[in-house]
Design an enzyme around this catalytic site. Structure first.
Site, PDB file in Angstrom:
ATOM      1  N   GLU B  45      44.848  41.970  52.731  1.00 41.27           N
ATOM      2  CA  GLU B  45      43.649  41.247  52.351  1.00 41.27           C
ATOM      3  C   GLU B  45      43.954  39.765  52.496  1.00 41.27           C
ATOM      4  OE1 GLU B  45      41.337  40.965  48.323  1.00 41.27           O
ATOM      5  OE2 GLU B  45      42.416  42.856  48.367  1.00 41.27           O
ATOM      6  N   ASP B  56      38.778  33.938  40.104  1.00 37.42           N
ATOM      7  CA  ASP B  56      40.231  33.849  40.217  1.00 37.42           C
ATOM      8  C   ASP B  56      40.881  33.083  39.080  1.00 37.42           C
ATOM      9  OD1 ASP B  56      41.014  35.239  42.653  1.00 37.42           O
ATOM     10  OD2 ASP B  56      39.694  33.803  43.643  1.00 37.42           O
ATOM     11  N   TYR B 170      36.818  48.980  45.053  1.00 37.87           N
ATOM     12  CA  TYR B 170      37.800  48.108  44.423  1.00 37.87           C
ATOM     13  C   TYR B 170      37.556  48.163  42.919  1.00 37.87           C
ATOM     14  CZ  TYR B 170      40.645  43.781  44.036  1.00 37.87           C
ATOM     15  OH  TYR B 170      41.612  42.844  43.750  1.00 37.87           O
TER      16      TYR B 170
END
Lengths: 399, 264
Positions: B45, B56, B170
């Protein structure tokens, strides 16, 4: 009743809005949407909100005929909606109170918020103290320096102010940090977003709580002048005080809306926050709207002398108003805002927030050359005590 | 079948590595990718750095910032991907926030991705409700658009994602942002079980997987593990890549001992 039925069921205002957030938050947004719909339908909630607006915030705020400012400008009649007289000194408290009550109703015990100028942070800290909720406010390090008095006010009312050191260290970065906190603590925490930005349902909820500004203004102007105003003028950062004033007049097509963005050091300098004037559609902080980005889609750093306008995005409803022509958006730069600041101090003995000074400058300028029968309502969204440090430096006063 | 589908064989535990493209510099990424593939990563990725990476944590924020400071653009990331594609056959996925894709133009971006040898996209701020346009385009381009689920996802949302995600789903292991953690979330087991009941798609777990032990535990439940922040830290600590290679090798070995567990 207002016929503007935006947003649609997906949270869109025309092609703007939506929910562009990490999956972790999607359920929380649905939960918030349902809780808000229930609160709207609950007479007791509405009664509680209205009562506190009156007794705690001090509403209705006056619609003041600024005689000297009108005379000095030499034209149209200028009326000031005195949000600076609301408790904590700005319109931000309207939304903070509404969402605070909503959070309490939802059983959330912890409140997080972002703040730029500190006005929203102060309002949230204040409401949390009153409602007995834990409060954490994210604020850019740069803004902490620029708006020190507000940091003290937040701390005095029991909030923890967390400095944000990423990016431009201003409002945009404070929102990033608040969203990260929310993702991590979503089950116990309500994110009390302070402007008409972010994912649906925030732009709608904040607008609705701020619409009290426009509803009161309409009643007040009709009571005295027996007619609607010709122009509404308000500054636009994220856009909550302006939408609050504009929205209840949406269907009154003869009432023209003018949003004033921050021109910073001038549009050609690149150092400004004029999102609607210079930006294009993109996705930031969970919503599709105009934003300021570089040619690769990276969000640009912005500048304004007014920290509350220093933001590279804008509420999706404003983007919709711009494209449909319902509102006109103009820019006023730092220097002109300072002139507007001085002008209101001199003529009316009112110290405006630097954000609001942008609207004051533009209204005074446009009033000139118009007949006195023309009515302009300017949203004096906040008072300027927080800005004394910036202003004295910029004007070379004191040492 | 896409190249990503081929990875998921019954009983096999996939290892997916995330690195920020252009971190620590433009040239390093291809070398890192080759090393990761050699040590047994099944999918790589590549993160396209973004100015406001709100999903993040500190580690990837810092890596993105550093990459941006060096002028890494989506265009540069495409070049890096094309370069990697010449060297290895490992499936490549772009992890990108939505705005740079929107700015590039959805169709143009997908076209460029295919040309560069990219096999899939993960866009963390694009839930299926907002992803219809990109979904249509990626289907036509034979790119897998991989959606995410989180422990906070309701049954209804699991159904929506299960019917739209391609390649795999995911699973965000915890309510939080990316970044290393000391322990796996205790709710991971029940979360994987809830999703498994509703789909036959492979399930890969990411966010917070930072040790061999975490990887083992997650792989016992799911079909693959995704490791990001820990790899970035190892790249930062040791530019010669010895640390990252030995870490990835040990994860690979641990996953291979987990074969034939889990549900896929």
């Amino acid at each position: 009743m207002v016929k503007n039925t935006w947003p649609d069921s997906s949270g869109y205002y025309g092609k703007y809005g939506g929910k562009f957030v990490p999956e972790t938050l999607m359920s929380a947004l649905s939960e918030l949407e349902s809780a808000y719909a229930e609160a709207l339908a609950d007479a007791e909630f509405q009664q509680q909100f209205n009562q506190l607006c009156k007794d705690y915030i001090g509403r209705p705020t006056p619609l003041y005929y600024a005689v000297q400012l009108t005379a000095k400008s030499g034209g149209a009649t200028i009326l000031l909606k005195r949000e600076d007289l609301a408790h904590t000194g700005a319109h931000k408290i309207n939304n903070a109170l509404g969402q605070g009550l909503l959070a309490k109703r939802m059983g959330k015990t912890r409140i997080i918020a972002e703040t730029g100028a500190g006005q929203h942070g102060v309002a949230v800290a204040t409401v949390c103290a009153m409602l007995g909720l834990e409060c954490i406010v994210y604020m850019g390090e740069e803004d902490i320096k620029r708006q020190a008095p507000n940091v003290t006010r937040m701390e005095l009312t029991g909030a923890e102010v967390r400095p944000v050191t990423s990016g431009s260290k201003t409002l945009k970065d404070a929102i990033n940090e608040a969203i990260r906190d929310w993702v991590s603590n979503v089950r116990t925490t309500h994110y009390l977003l302070g402007s008409v930005v972010g994912p649906h349902p925030y732009p709608m909820i904040v607008r609705d709580f701020q619409s009290i500004i426009g509803r009161e203004s309409k009643e007040q102007v009709l009571a005295v002048y027996k007619r609607l105003p010709d122009y509404l003028v308000a500054c636009v950062g994220g856009g909550s005080n302006s939408i609050g004033l504009f929205h209840p007049f949406y269907d009154d097509k003869d009432v023209k809306f003018i949003g004033v963005e921050a021109g910073g050091e001038g549009l050609e300098s690149g150092k400004h926050s004029a999102t609607l004037a210079t930006g294009k559609a993109g996705v930031l902080h969970g919503t599709k709207s105009y934003l300021m980005e570089d040619e690769h889609g990276q969000i640009k750093e912005t500048h304004s002398i007014a920290p509350g306008l220093d933001y590279p995005g804008v509420g999706p409803e404003h983007s919709f108003y711009k494209d449909s022509g319902r509102a006109t958006y103009v820019t006023v730069d730092d220097k002109q805002a300072l002139e507007g600041f001085r002008l209101l101090c001199d003529t009316e003995g009112i110290i405006p927030a630097l954000e609001s000074a942008h609207a004051i400058y533009y209204a005074a300028k446009m009033a000139k050359g118009l007949g006195q029968e023309i009515l302009i309502i300017v949203n004096l969204s906040g008072r300027g005590d927080k800005d004394l440090d910036i202003v004295t430096k910029a004007l070379g006063m004191g040492k | 079948m896409s190249r990503i589908d081929d990875i998921f064989q019954p009983g096999y535990k996939a290892l997916i590595a995330f690195v920020t493209a252009g971190y620590p510099n433009y040239k390093a990424t291809a070398k890192i990718a080759v090393a990761l593939a050699e040590c047994g990563c099944d999918i790589i990725e590549l993160g396209i750095p973004f100015s406001d990476p709100l999903a993040d944590g500190a580690t990837i924020q810092k890596a993105s910032y550093q990459a941006l400071q060096q002028g890494i653009t989506p265009e540069a990331c495409l070049k890096i991907a094309a370069d990697i594609r010449k060297k290895i056959k490992t499936p490549l996925i772009f992890m990108t926030y939505y705005n740079p894709v929107l700015n590039y133009g959805l169709k143009d971006f997908c076209k460029s991705c295919v040309k560069a040898g990219i096999n899939g996209l993960i866009v963390p701020d694009l839930p299926p409700e907002e992803g219809l346009e990109l979904e249509t385009i990626t289907r036509k381009s034979k790119l897998d658009l991989i959606y995410l689920l989180a422990p906070t996802s309701t049954e209804n949302r699991i159904n929506i994602v299960a019917s739209s995600s391609r390649g795999f789903i995911y699973l965000v292991s915890l309510a939080g942002v990316t970044g290393t953690r000391n322990e796996l979330s205790p709710e991971l087991q029940s979360f994987v079980k809830r999703v498994r009941e509703k789909t036959t798609l492979p399930l890969c777990v990411g966010f917070g997987i930072s040790t061999v032990e975490h990887a083992k535990q997650a792989a016992a439940l799911a079909d693959g593990v995704i490791i990001g922040s820990r790899l970035i830290q190892l790249i930062e600590e040791d530019a010669k890549l010895i640390s990252i290679k030995s870490f990835v090798t040990s994860i690979r070995q641990a996953l291979d001992t987990q074969k034939n567990t889990g549900g896929y």
